[in-house]
Write an enzyme that holds these catalytic residues in place. Sequence first.
Site, PDB file in Angstrom:
ATOM      1  N   ASN A 215      67.629  28.289  28.694  1.00  0.00           N
ATOM      2  CA  ASN A 215      67.707  26.830  28.814  1.00  0.00           C
ATOM      3  C   ASN A 215      69.072  26.459  29.390  1.00  0.00           C
ATOM      4  O   ASN A 215      69.875  27.321  29.720  1.00  0.00           O
ATOM      5  CB  ASN A 215      67.472  26.165  27.448  1.00  0.00           C
ATOM      6  CG  ASN A 215      68.467  26.657  26.425  1.00  0.00           C
ATOM      7  OD1 ASN A 215      69.665  26.416  26.541  1.00  0.00           O
ATOM      8  ND2 ASN A 215      68.000  27.380  25.417  1.00  0.00           N
ATOM      9  N   ASP A 311      64.093  31.746  13.090  1.00  0.00           N
ATOM     10  CA  ASP A 311      64.853  30.492  13.063  1.00  0.00           C
ATOM     11  C   ASP A 311      66.153  30.745  12.289  1.00  0.00           C
ATOM     12  O   ASP A 311      66.150  30.915  11.067  1.00  0.00           O
ATOM     13  CB  ASP A 311      64.028  29.372  12.407  1.00  0.00           C
ATOM     14  CG  ASP A 311      64.682  28.026  12.630  1.00  0.00           C
ATOM     15  OD1 ASP A 311      65.882  27.897  12.329  1.00  0.00           O
ATOM     16  OD2 ASP A 311      63.992  27.122  13.120  1.00  0.00           O
ATOM     17  N   LYS A 348      63.915  22.460   7.885  1.00  0.00           N
ATOM     18  CA  LYS A 348      64.776  23.640   8.013  1.00  0.00           C
ATOM     19  C   LYS A 348      65.673  23.839   6.799  1.00  0.00           C
ATOM     20  O   LYS A 348      66.306  24.871   6.652  1.00  0.00           O
ATOM     21  CB  LYS A 348      65.620  23.530   9.283  1.00  0.00           C
ATOM     22  CG  LYS A 348      64.760  23.416  10.556  1.00  0.00           C
ATOM     23  CD  LYS A 348      65.413  24.049  11.737  1.00  0.00           C
ATOM     24  CE  LYS A 348      64.546  23.918  12.989  1.00  0.00           C
ATOM     25  NZ  LYS A 348      64.903  24.892  14.013  1.00  0.00           N
TER      26      LYS A 348
HETATM   27  O1  PMT Z   1      75.633  23.518  25.086  1.00  0.00           O
HETATM   28  P1  PMT Z   1      75.789  22.121  25.644  1.00  0.00           P
HETATM   29  O2  PMT Z   1      75.487  22.046  27.115  1.00  0.00           O
HETATM   30  O3  PMT Z   1      77.130  21.532  25.284  1.00  0.00           O
HETATM   31  O4  PMT Z   1      74.678  21.193  24.973  1.00  0.00           O
HETATM   32  C1  PMT Z   1      74.744  20.938  23.594  1.00  0.00           C
HETATM   33  C2  PMT Z   1      73.357  21.056  22.950  1.00  0.00           C
HETATM   34  C3  PMT Z   1      72.428  20.002  23.521  1.00  0.00           C
HETATM   35  C4  PMT Z   1      72.757  22.451  23.176  1.00  0.00           C
HETATM   36  C5  PMT Z   1      73.598  20.834  21.400  1.00  0.00           C
HETATM   37  O5  PMT Z   1      74.193  19.573  21.192  1.00  0.00           O
HETATM   38  C6  PMT Z   1      72.293  20.940  20.630  1.00  0.00           C
HETATM   39  O6  PMT Z   1      71.526  20.002  20.493  1.00  0.00           O
HETATM   40  N1  PMT Z   1      72.044  22.166  20.085  1.00  0.00           N
HETATM   41  C7  PMT Z   1      70.757  22.502  19.428  1.00  0.00           C
HETATM   42  C8  PMT Z   1      69.729  22.854  20.460  1.00  0.00           C
HETATM   43  C9  PMT Z   1      68.399  23.214  19.822  1.00  0.00           C
HETATM   44  O7  PMT Z   1      67.963  24.321  19.949  1.00  0.00           O
HETATM   45  O8  PMT Z   1      67.859  22.229  19.120  1.00  0.00           O
HETATM   46  P2  PMT Z   1      66.435  22.352  18.337  1.00  0.00           P
HETATM   47  O9  PMT Z   1      66.111  20.957  17.956  1.00  0.00           O
HETATM   48  O10 PMT Z   1      65.460  23.103  19.149  1.00  0.00           O
HETATM   49  O11 PMT Z   1      66.791  23.225  17.070  1.00  0.00           O
HETATM   50  C10 PMT Z   1      67.199  22.632  15.842  1.00  0.00           C
HETATM   51  C11 PMT Z   1      68.243  23.475  15.191  1.00  0.00           C
HETATM   52  O12 PMT Z   1      67.700  24.754  14.856  1.00  0.00           O
HETATM   53  C12 PMT Z   1      69.495  23.740  16.013  1.00  0.00           C
HETATM   54  O13 PMT Z   1      70.589  23.703  15.142  1.00  0.00           O
HETATM   55  C13 PMT Z   1      69.283  25.155  16.551  1.00  0.00           C
HETATM   56  O14 PMT Z   1      70.498  25.841  16.754  1.00  0.00           O
HETATM   57  C14 PMT Z   1      68.473  25.779  15.423  1.00  0.00           C
HETATM   58  N2  PMT Z   1      67.555  26.830  15.836  1.00  0.00           N
HETATM   59  C15 PMT Z   1      66.506  26.575  16.654  1.00  0.00           C
HETATM   60  C16 PMT Z   1      65.602  27.559  16.945  1.00  0.00           C
HETATM   61  C17 PMT Z   1      65.798  28.850  16.412  1.00  0.00           C
HETATM   62  N3  PMT Z   1      64.975  29.839  16.698  1.00  0.00           N
HETATM   63  N4  PMT Z   1      66.853  29.085  15.609  1.00  0.00           N
HETATM   64  C18 PMT Z   1      67.727  28.104  15.310  1.00  0.00           C
HETATM   65  O15 PMT Z   1      68.689  28.335  14.576  1.00  0.00           O
END
Ligand code: PMT
Length: 407
Positions: A215, A311, A348
């Site tokens: 991504n 996750d 989560k």
């Molecule tokens: O890196 P930049 O360009 O500065 O952009 C910042 C960002 C947009 C990446 C950052 O601000 C952000 O939103 N990070 C989380 C991105 C994400 O994967 O969001 P999500 O809504 O899909 O996941 C929710 C949470 O679960 C996040 O804390 C993620 O790290 C975590 N996750 C998700 C999937 C997974 N398999 N394991 C995880 O730990």
Amino acid sequence: MLQGRRILLIIAGGIAAYKSLELIRRLRDRGMSVRCVMTKAAHQFVTPLAVASLSEDKVYSELWSLTDESEMGHIRLSREADLIVVAPATADLMARMAAGIADDLAATTLLASDKPVLIAPSMNTMMWAHPATQANLAILTSRGVNRVGPGAGDLACGEVGSGRMSEPAEIIAAIEGHFAEVALAGSDKRLAGRRALVTSGPTREPIDPVRYLSNHSSGKQGHAIAAALAALGAETVLVSGPTQEPTPTGVTLVPVETAQQMLAASEAALPVDIAVMAAAVADWRVDREANQKLKKDGKGPPMLHLVENPDILATLSRRRNDRPSLVVGFAAETENVVGNAVAKRQRKGCDWILANDVSPSTGTFGGDSNTIHLVEAEGVESWPAMTKREVATRLADRIAATLGGPH
Ligand code: PMT
């Protein structure tokens, strides 16, 4: 934090100059002194009398005024400020700043300055997007000039797009963020003795030896958070996917590629007091990476079978004996941002979620700014748009206040 700070406000000639009057009023309400320099063009948009009345100080415009130079030269103007704010920062003034041109009092003061500078750009959307302006911006950013905005929307010229100067409240949030950073960089070590884990950047899930799923995460947000926690004295491990971001000072970097590697590295960093999961982890991976590069074999495109990745956030949140005291996740959403984040926090099992809109129009992925909604069990707090560094500073400050002093 703002009481007694001295702002040198440089007002350039743009239609948004009228917002500078409100900015002066609000800065003064917060106990700051505001001294103003106006370019000649700025006089076309607001009167020096209005600026002088609100700032309760003389307005400076002339480089060659014998009175101004004897009473308050351009060197002193910048020396006697804690922060220089350029609002509006027009394309012309940005170009002169980038080129080091000193042809009026505003440009000369900026060139002769050793003080931090915050610009609030304001211009027509084509001028903002023009490669010349973007190149000037890149030069200014590389020299440490901070920026707030511009926002997008209807512009005074009748066009729609990026270029609208940030509102006074957003500029004040950026000023607050700046002074918070200054305070943190100094003697504030409220997280001394604490251990922190931060994930950052994208993960790469291999398809074959040369292709992967990933991504647009740049790592800017996660790295800034690691830097802010380390600045407060936390012993910080940064587990990051591939990024171009430099490793912040005082932070231990553990580079990884895949979600599985990120989970393993995160678990290896335990026990920690604070875990902030800012990485954009791929939710799925290809179940079996091909040993050799996939070839076009005339039978149509290959079928990729995806399986779910672990996750990391949910796994750390559910650890029994060594769960971090504070687990903070992000929610990257493109619709129903707060609603989805509230549900995500519960699903989560983390303590806080920082929700951000990652629709392409926001520029959150890869950009320098972010707009956060902090979701806690008690409710939601929406922060104004700010730079990712300011988000990091504010979050670190919040974490330090919550955990309460050195360990
Ligand atoms: O890196 P930049 O360009 O500065 O952009 C910042 C960002 C947009 C990446 C950052 O601000 C952000 O939103 N990070 C989380 C991105 C994400 O994967 O969001 P999500 O809504 O899909 O996941 C929710 C949470 O679960 C996040 O804390 C993620 O790290 C975590 N996750 C998700 C999937 C997974 N398999 N394991 C995880 O730990």
